[in-house]
Write a protein that holds these residues in place. Structure first.
Motif, mmCIF file in Angstrom:
data_model
loop_
_atom_site.group_PDB
_atom_site.id
_atom_site.type_symbol
_atom_site.label_atom_id
_atom_site.label_comp_id
_atom_site.label_asym_id
_atom_site.label_seq_id
_atom_site.Cartn_x
_atom_site.Cartn_y
_atom_site.Cartn_z
ATOM 1 N N UNK A 1 0.831 -1.212 0.000
ATOM 2 C CA UNK A 1 0.000 0.000 0.000
ATOM 3 C C UNK A 1 0.861 1.255 0.000
ATOM 4 N N UNK A 2 1.876 1.263 0.857
ATOM 5 C CA UNK A 2 2.754 2.446 0.954
ATOM 6 C C UNK A 2 3.479 2.693 -0.372
ATOM 7 N N UNK A 3 3.989 1.624 -0.979
ATOM 8 C CA UNK A 3 4.698 1.780 -2.256
ATOM 9 C C UNK A 3 3.751 2.258 -3.351
ATOM 10 N N UNK B 1 1.122 -14.008 -6.140
ATOM 11 C CA UNK B 1 0.446 -12.878 -6.799
ATOM 12 C C UNK B 1 -0.327 -12.074 -5.755
ATOM 13 N N UNK B 2 -0.193 -10.740 -5.851
ATOM 14 C CA UNK B 2 -0.868 -9.872 -4.882
ATOM 15 C C UNK B 2 -1.138 -8.532 -5.555
ATOM 16 N N UNK B 3 -2.340 -7.971 -5.383
ATOM 17 C CA UNK B 3 -2.658 -6.680 -6.018
ATOM 18 C C UNK B 3 -1.650 -5.601 -5.644
ATOM 19 N N UNK B 4 -1.121 -4.930 -6.650
ATOM 20 C CA UNK B 4 -0.146 -3.871 -6.408
ATOM 21 C C UNK B 4 1.290 -4.334 -6.469
ATOM 22 N N UNK B 5 1.521 -5.658 -6.507
ATOM 23 C CA UNK B 5 2.877 -6.204 -6.653
ATOM 24 C C UNK B 5 3.105 -6.547 -8.120
ATOM 25 N N UNK B 6 4.185 -6.037 -8.686
ATOM 26 C CA UNK B 6 4.463 -6.233 -10.107
ATOM 27 C C UNK B 6 4.646 -7.712 -10.439
ATOM 28 N N UNK B 7 5.463 -8.404 -9.633
ATOM 29 C CA UNK B 7 5.800 -9.788 -9.924
ATOM 30 C C UNK B 7 6.331 -10.446 -8.664
ATOM 31 N N UNK B 8 6.215 -11.768 -8.601
ATOM 32 C CA UNK B 8 6.868 -12.529 -7.533
ATOM 33 C C UNK B 8 7.820 -13.528 -8.157
#
Length: 307
Positions: A94-96, A117-124
């Motif tokens: 959220x902060x990023x 996978x997580x909303x707001x994360x580009x890639x894992x």
């Protein structure tokens, strides 16, 4: 003439500083795994011209969140996060996102998705941690079927993605077999061999039965094997995950029945490679999987340890 050359050099250096791409790399704690992984991280950074700035959370999720916020204040170009706690560090995403700083996770993901996978994360970048637990339980399935057995799960640092998801994967298979009994689930702070050994010594002194000890990492498996050998117990199957030079003789002798191999260095390299691709406008998959291979005494000589 010399003065002009000096001025030009200063200008070039100034431009280089301005153009430097800073990538924050947040590690959850200090274990050999991350020391080895840094070889891949640093090699990719050198290849792609990125400046990595490291931080170690010492297994403290609150400290790691503060580190993320500090890097946001420094206006880094991208955050590479290996989460100390997959749920507590959701706030970091959220902060990023609020600060328009891209975030990529590696090894330890955010949230509960098996592919990270997580909303707001580009890639894992990493392995399927649930898959790791499944692989371990499939070892047991192959050995015992639905026989009546007592199982100990020795788990990693509590709250980490690996600890939670490897347990989830194991239990997803165990639930199919009503005669399997998980008699202990014991997380070990800091993933230490010493913590595992202390737990196993106390357990064995109790005289309770155990047929299988499934450890979520390689040195935990070694510690469990050592505790059994000290008590003269040879009919318990010890399973590990991950691979290291110190583990090899235990696999060769059968003291540790099986583990998994994947390249720790490659995982670090791929994380920085993903950061480079994103920052240069290239497409990055939501999940970059590092494949795992089952290792037993039958194929142990095929794999060169990185740790």
């Amino acid at each position: 003439m010399k003065k002009a050359v000096f001025v030009i050099l200063l200008l070039v250096m100034a431009v280089a500083v301005v153009l430097a791409t800073d990538v924050a790399v947040l590690l959850p704690g200090t274990v050999e795994f991350f020391s080895v992984q840094r070889r891949g991280l640093d090699a990719a950074a050198q290849e792609f011209g990125l400046n990595l700035i490291y931080a170690d959370a010492e297994w403290d999720a609150g400290k790691q969140l503060s580190q993320v916020e500090n890097f946001i204040a420094r206006k880094v170009d991208l955050v590479l996060l290996c989460a100390a706690d997959n749920m507590a560090l959701r706030t970091a995403v959220t902060r990023c996102n609020e600060s328009n700083i891209p975030i990529i996770t590696f090894t330890n993901s955010i949230g509960t998705d098996p592919e990270g996978k997580y909303p707001g994360v580009i890639s894992h970048i990493g392995r399927s941690e649930i898959g790791s637990g499944v692989v371990q339980a499939e070892f047991v399935e192959k050995l015992f079927g639905n026989a009546s057995i007592d199982i100990i799960l020795i788990e990693g640092n509590p709250g980490t993605t690996a600890q939670r998801m490897r347990e989830e994967g194991f239990i997803s298979i165990a639930n199919k077999y009503p005669n399997w009994k998980i008699i202990e689930k014991r997380p070990i702070d800091g993933w230490t061999k010493e913590g595992t050994l202390a737990f196993m010594e106390a357990f064995l002194q109790s005289g309770r039965n155990v047929d299988v000890i499934a450890c979520q990492w390689w040195s935990g498996a070694i510690a469990a094997s050592m505790a059994l050998k000290e008590r003269g117990i040879s009919d318990v199957y010890v399973l590990g995950l991950e691979y290291a030079r110190e583990l090899v003789p235990y696999i060769e002798s059968g003291d540790v029945y099986a583990t998994t191999y994947f390249s720790v260095v490659e995982e670090g390299y791929k994380a920085v490679e993903a950061a480079h691709k994103y920052l240069t406008g290239q497409e990055v998959p939501k999940f970059v999987e590092i494949k795992q291979i089952i290792v037993t005494k039958d194929n142990v000589k095929e794999f060169e340890p990185e740790m």
